[in-house]
Design an enzyme around this catalytic site. Structure first.
Site, short mmCIF file in Angstrom:
data_model
loop_
_atom_site.label_atom_id
_atom_site.label_comp_id
_atom_site.label_asym_id
_atom_site.label_seq_id
_atom_site.Cartn_x
_atom_site.Cartn_y
_atom_site.Cartn_z
N ARG A 10 17.37 49.77 38.15
CA ARG A 10 16.71 50.35 39.32
C ARG A 10 16.25 51.77 39.05
NH1 ARG A 10 20.04 46.30 40.70
NH2 ARG A 10 19.82 45.21 42.69
N ASP B 21 30.09 38.79 39.22
CA ASP B 21 30.04 38.78 37.75
C ASP B 21 31.43 38.84 37.11
OD1 ASP B 21 27.29 38.66 37.83
OD2 ASP B 21 27.03 40.83 37.68
C1 S3P Z 1 22.52 41.95 40.30
C2 S3P Z 1 22.90 41.06 41.28
C3 S3P Z 1 23.75 39.89 41.01
C4 S3P Z 1 24.51 40.01 39.69
C5 S3P Z 1 23.63 40.51 38.57
C6 S3P Z 1 23.02 41.86 38.91
C7 S3P Z 1 21.63 43.06 40.66
O1 S3P Z 1 22.93 38.74 40.96
O2 S3P Z 1 25.05 38.76 39.31
O3 S3P Z 1 24.38 40.64 37.37
O4 S3P Z 1 21.49 44.02 39.87
O5 S3P Z 1 21.04 43.02 41.75
P1 S3P Z 1 22.52 37.94 42.30
O6 S3P Z 1 21.79 38.87 43.16
O7 S3P Z 1 21.68 36.80 41.84
O8 S3P Z 1 23.83 37.49 42.89
#
Ligand code: S3P
Length: 443
Positions: free
Chosen positions: A29, A323
């Site tokens: 981000r 995660d």
């Molecule tokens: C993330 C959101 C999660 C996570 C990923 C990183 C993010 O995924 O599993 O490692 O940076 O927004 P999901 O939004 O698909 O749950």
């Protein structure tokens, strides 16, 4: 990338202070928002893992200037919201679902076409979860028939704001829509029944965007941005990744006599479900010197080896530790009694089918596991399982790191068929772990 087999062997206690690399979600981000801000943004502590480097590369292809400076900080010079340019090459997002989904959102409200692809893991992951809402905003998509990459995003020059209730708890989907909303006149709203990580919202505020939040009658949270927004360049400090810190933290819990200190780890409560669960299992973990850096809470973690007991993890905690189930399952395998994990169907669409990979790998290490479509129970006996297996990792960094941590506690070594993907999120993992006294080597 050539496969890199690794093996972990039981040794003594782990001890020392180590700085875990920067947060992956926040790193993606910070580059994206730096690329949208007018002016120069300096980023300290950026994760230089493969996934984030893919984001940097794609943003350069979209016209932003992104450089790593000699002092290790990164500098972006943004194009302003709406100022990205059509990429003249395919955007290859490698292993990264976050990079793919967030950038698809970002380009969907720019009036040009972008072509996305990824590695053998990413091209298996569902993209309809972002293309459905982004289509409602006016973009169109040509994906493979099952909604998978490779595919093209045809951005719209007449974006329309939407109000969208997330059908799955996903910060990636929420963020893709909010990013599309930045260049959309009017108010774009995402409604989430279960709170997911809020790094997008926090960082947008840090860059001067008015992000509104409202709790609805049914308890869901409505998050909105109003476009066309302006981002003002601001410096950033990326905290250490709590998802990466989980590996040395659990290793310290499992290796008797250990004491490990992990400074500057992000403690955003939308990310710390694992630590809450470990504490319920009896873990000796302290959050010291709690403070805030660039809109995110951080603390120093002090972890001491503890005999753990099995627990039932509340299903509504899943988004805050999504995660971390693989590494939790390793802790559970060494705990006394069953650990019950429900509401974890999303694990099946991560970098691999993590539910299956964890269950199969633990069984191969001598653990009793029961699993269904969206649940898993790991039966711990109060001592580490026998180990003695080589685990398939299916291009999944967290599967590789989780089983290597388990191998530090088992009587027989645990190997993984390919540790090269660890670099996507935790470059230097083996060195850092061995610096604490772990025995992870090639083989
Ligand atoms: C993330 C959101 C999660 C996570 C990923 C990183 C993010 O995924 O599993 O490692 O940076 O927004 P999901 O939004 O698909 O749950």
């Amino acid at each position: 990338m050539p496969a890199k087999p690794l093996v972990a062997r039981k040794g003594g206690a782990l001890a020392g202070t180590v700085r875990v690399p920067g947060d992956k979600s926040i790193s993606h981000r910070s580059l994206m928002f730096g690329a949208l801000a007018l002016g120069e943004t300096r980023i300290e502590g950026l994760l230089t893992g493969e996934d984030v480097l893919r984001t940097a590369d794609a943003l350069r292809a979209l016209g932003a200037s992104i450089e790593r400076l000699d002092d290790g900080t990164w500098r972006t010079r943004g194009r302003g919201v709406g100022g990205l340019a059509e990429p003249s090459r395919v955007l290859d997002m490698g292993n990264s679902g976050t990079a793919a989904r967030l950038l698809m959102g970002l380009v969907s409200t720019h009036p040009f076409t972008s072509i996305f692809t990824g590695d053998a893991s990413l091209v298996k992951r569902p993209m309809a979860r972002v293309t459905v809402p982004l289509s409602k905003m006016g973009a169109s998509f040509v994906l493979r028939s099952n909604g998978r990459l490779p595919g093209a995003v045809v951005g719209t020059n007449m974006p329309v704001p939407i109000e969208y209730r997330l059908p799955v708890a996903s910060a990636q989907v929420k963020s893709a829509i909010l990013l599309a909303g930045l260049n959309t006149p009017g108010r774009t709203t995402v409604i989430e029944a279960e709170p997911t990580r809020d790094h997008t919202e926090r960082m947008l505020r840090h860059f001067g965007v008015d992000v509104r939040e409202e709790v609805l009658e049914d308890g869901a949270l409505a998050v909105s941005v109003t476009g066309e927004a302006n981002l003002t360049a601001r410096d950033l400090v990326v905290p250490s990744d709590p998802s990466s810190a989980a590996f040395p933290a659990v290793a310290a819990l499992l290796c008797p006599g250990s004491e490990v200190r992990l400074p500057g780890v992000g403690t955003n409560t939308r990310r710390t479900g694992l630590y809450e669960t470990l504490k319920e299992m009896g873990a000796d973990i302290a959050f010291q010197d709690q403070r805030e850096e660039a809109g995110e809470p951080v603390a120093d973690l002090l972890v001491r080896a503890t005999a753990l007991k099995g627990v039932e993890v509340p299903p509504d905690r899943a988004p805050s530790m999504i995660d971390e189930y693989p590494i939790l399952a390793m802790a559970a395998a060494c705990a006394t009694g069953p650990t019950v994990m429900r509401g974890i169907g999303e694990l099946r669409v991560k970098e691999s089918d993590r539910l299956a990979m964890v269950a199969d790998g633990l069984v191969a290490c001598g653990v009793k596991v029961e699993a269904g479509e969206d649940w898993m129970v790991v039966h711990g006996t109060g001592k580490p399982p026998k180990g003695g297996a080589r685990i398939a990792t299916a291009l999944d960094h967290r599967i590789a790191m989780s089983f290597l941590v388990l191998g530090l506690a088992t009587d027989e070594p645990v190997g993984v068929d390919d540790g090269s993907f660890i670099d996507t999120s935790f470059p230097g993992f083996v060195r850092l772990m061995n610096g604490l006294g772990a025995g992870i080597g090639e083989g």
